[in-house]
Design an enzyme around this catalytic site. Structure first.
Site, PDB file in Angstrom:
ATOM      1  N   HIS A 186       7.194  49.413  92.447  1.00 49.03           N
ATOM      2  CA  HIS A 186       6.873  50.620  91.677  1.00 49.03           C
ATOM      3  C   HIS A 186       5.671  50.347  90.799  1.00 49.03           C
ATOM      4  O   HIS A 186       5.527  49.261  90.242  1.00 49.03           O
ATOM      5  CB  HIS A 186       8.064  51.076  90.833  1.00 49.03           C
ATOM      6  CG  HIS A 186       8.685  49.990  90.009  1.00 49.03           C
ATOM      7  ND1 HIS A 186       9.511  49.025  90.543  1.00 49.03           N
ATOM      8  CD2 HIS A 186       8.596  49.703  88.690  1.00 49.03           C
ATOM      9  CE1 HIS A 186       9.909  48.196  89.591  1.00 49.03           C
ATOM     10  NE2 HIS A 186       9.346  48.586  88.453  1.00 49.03           N
ATOM     11  N   GLY A 236       8.834  40.912  83.906  1.00 48.32           N
ATOM     12  CA  GLY A 236       9.856  41.883  83.503  1.00 48.32           C
ATOM     13  C   GLY A 236      10.232  42.883  84.576  1.00 48.32           C
ATOM     14  O   GLY A 236      10.747  43.955  84.261  1.00 48.32           O
ATOM     15  N   ASP A 250       9.849  58.198  84.343  1.00 57.78           N
ATOM     16  CA  ASP A 250      10.703  57.075  83.947  1.00 57.78           C
ATOM     17  C   ASP A 250      11.806  57.578  83.016  1.00 57.78           C
ATOM     18  O   ASP A 250      11.570  58.393  82.122  1.00 57.78           O
ATOM     19  CB  ASP A 250       9.853  56.003  83.247  1.00 57.78           C
ATOM     20  CG  ASP A 250      10.548  54.661  83.194  1.00 57.78           C
ATOM     21  OD1 ASP A 250      10.094  53.718  83.853  1.00 57.78           O
ATOM     22  OD2 ASP A 250      11.579  54.553  82.466  1.00 57.78           O
ATOM     23  N   HIS A 285       3.739  51.772  87.443  1.00 58.57           N
ATOM     24  CA  HIS A 285       3.892  52.609  86.255  1.00 58.57           C
ATOM     25  C   HIS A 285       2.566  53.309  85.971  1.00 58.57           C
ATOM     26  O   HIS A 285       1.514  52.655  85.932  1.00 58.57           O
ATOM     27  CB  HIS A 285       4.213  51.757  85.024  1.00 58.57           C
ATOM     28  CG  HIS A 285       5.485  50.960  85.098  1.00 58.57           C
ATOM     29  ND1 HIS A 285       6.615  51.309  84.401  1.00 58.57           N
ATOM     30  CD2 HIS A 285       5.797  49.821  85.763  1.00 58.57           C
ATOM     31  CE1 HIS A 285       7.569  50.412  84.630  1.00 58.57           C
ATOM     32  NE2 HIS A 285       7.101  49.499  85.454  1.00 58.57           N
ATOM     33  N   SER A 312      12.432  44.797  86.697  1.00 61.92           N
ATOM     34  CA  SER A 312      13.881  44.986  86.569  1.00 61.92           C
ATOM     35  C   SER A 312      14.483  45.782  87.717  1.00 61.92           C
ATOM     36  O   SER A 312      15.706  45.866  87.823  1.00 61.92           O
ATOM     37  CB  SER A 312      14.207  45.677  85.233  1.00 61.92           C
ATOM     38  OG  SER A 312      13.596  46.949  85.172  1.00 61.92           O
TER      39      SER A 312
HETATM   40  P1  5GP Z   1      10.160  47.415  85.668  1.00 66.97           P
HETATM   41  O1  5GP Z   1      10.803  46.923  84.406  1.00 66.97           O
HETATM   42  O2  5GP Z   1      10.884  46.906  86.897  1.00 66.97           O
HETATM   43  O3  5GP Z   1       8.674  47.188  85.743  1.00 66.97           O
HETATM   44  O4  5GP Z   1      10.314  48.994  85.643  1.00 66.97           O
HETATM   45  C1  5GP Z   1      11.486  49.626  86.003  1.00 66.97           C
HETATM   46  C2  5GP Z   1      11.473  50.971  85.328  1.00 66.97           C
HETATM   47  O5  5GP Z   1      12.432  51.789  85.951  1.00 66.97           O
HETATM   48  C3  5GP Z   1      11.815  50.928  83.831  1.00 66.97           C
HETATM   49  O6  5GP Z   1      10.729  51.450  83.082  1.00 66.97           O
HETATM   50  C4  5GP Z   1      13.068  51.784  83.736  1.00 66.97           C
HETATM   51  O7  5GP Z   1      13.107  52.571  82.566  1.00 66.97           O
HETATM   52  C5  5GP Z   1      12.996  52.634  84.985  1.00 66.97           C
HETATM   53  N1  5GP Z   1      14.287  53.042  85.508  1.00 66.97           N
HETATM   54  C6  5GP Z   1      15.389  52.257  85.695  1.00 66.97           C
HETATM   55  N2  5GP Z   1      16.405  52.971  86.210  1.00 66.97           N
HETATM   56  C7  5GP Z   1      15.929  54.239  86.356  1.00 66.97           C
HETATM   57  C8  5GP Z   1      16.536  55.439  86.849  1.00 66.97           C
HETATM   58  O8  5GP Z   1      17.703  55.482  87.247  1.00 66.97           O
HETATM   59  N3  5GP Z   1      15.772  56.555  86.842  1.00 66.97           N
HETATM   60  C9  5GP Z   1      14.462  56.546  86.408  1.00 66.97           C
HETATM   61  N4  5GP Z   1      13.792  57.706  86.458  1.00 66.97           N
HETATM   62  N5  5GP Z   1      13.867  55.419  85.947  1.00 66.97           N
HETATM   63  C10 5GP Z   1      14.594  54.286  85.918  1.00 66.97           C
END
Ligand code: 5GP
Ligand code: ZN
Length: 114
Positions: free
Chosen positions: A100, A93, A30, A102, A95
């Site tokens: 995906h 949350g 991440d 984590h 985004s």
């Molecule tokens: P969400 O908030 O959707 O559960 O997780 C999305 C994750 O993607 C976040 O933890 C964010 O830091 C990560 N993320 C967003 N854009 C990028 C990117 O361009 N590269 C990487 N490696 N992670 C990203």
């Protein structure tokens, strides 16, 4: 999906620190880590959210979880523990609209999440 960040990482068009890649999934660190180990495991094909998964994706989802566990093992987290979690929709949350999971570990993780 040309405008999807994670599709672009899977295709290699966008750089990321990839820790595992096979024909079904890609795992990469991440960009904004919330723990010493923070890896995202994504399907190589674009699926916008958990709610869009169908019966055809059962094997894929199992493989995502197994990949997260293998990465956790390679990060030395088996004994201390780790978390695998997926956010779905605005209140959780989510985004990035590409499924995906984590993988988080390397520090004590609070529960329940805020
Ligand atoms: P969400 O908030 O959707 O559960 O997780 C999305 C994750 O993607 C976040 O933890 C964010 O830091 C990560 N993320 C967003 N854009 C990028 C990117 O361009 N590269 C990487 N490696 N992670 C990203
Ligand atoms: Zn995508």
């Amino acid at each position: 999906m040309a405008d999807c960040i994670f599709c672009r990482i899977v295709s290699g068009e966008m750089p990321a620190e990839i820790v595992h890649k096979d024909d079904l999934v890609t795992a990469f660190r991440d960009v904004n880590p919330q723990a010493p180990t923070h890896v995202l495991v994504v399907p190589n094909k674009h699926i916008p959210a958990l709610t869009a998964l169908g019966d055809d994706e059962r094997r894929l989802v199992g493989h995502i979880i197994q990949t997260a566990v293998k990465v956790a093992e390679s990060e030395g987290l088996n004994e201390r523990g780790f978390r695998v979690v997926a956010n779905c929709g605005p209140e959780a949350g989510q985004s990035v609209d590409h499924v995906h999971f984590h993988l988080l570990g390397g520090r004590a993780l609070g529960w329940p999440p805020g």
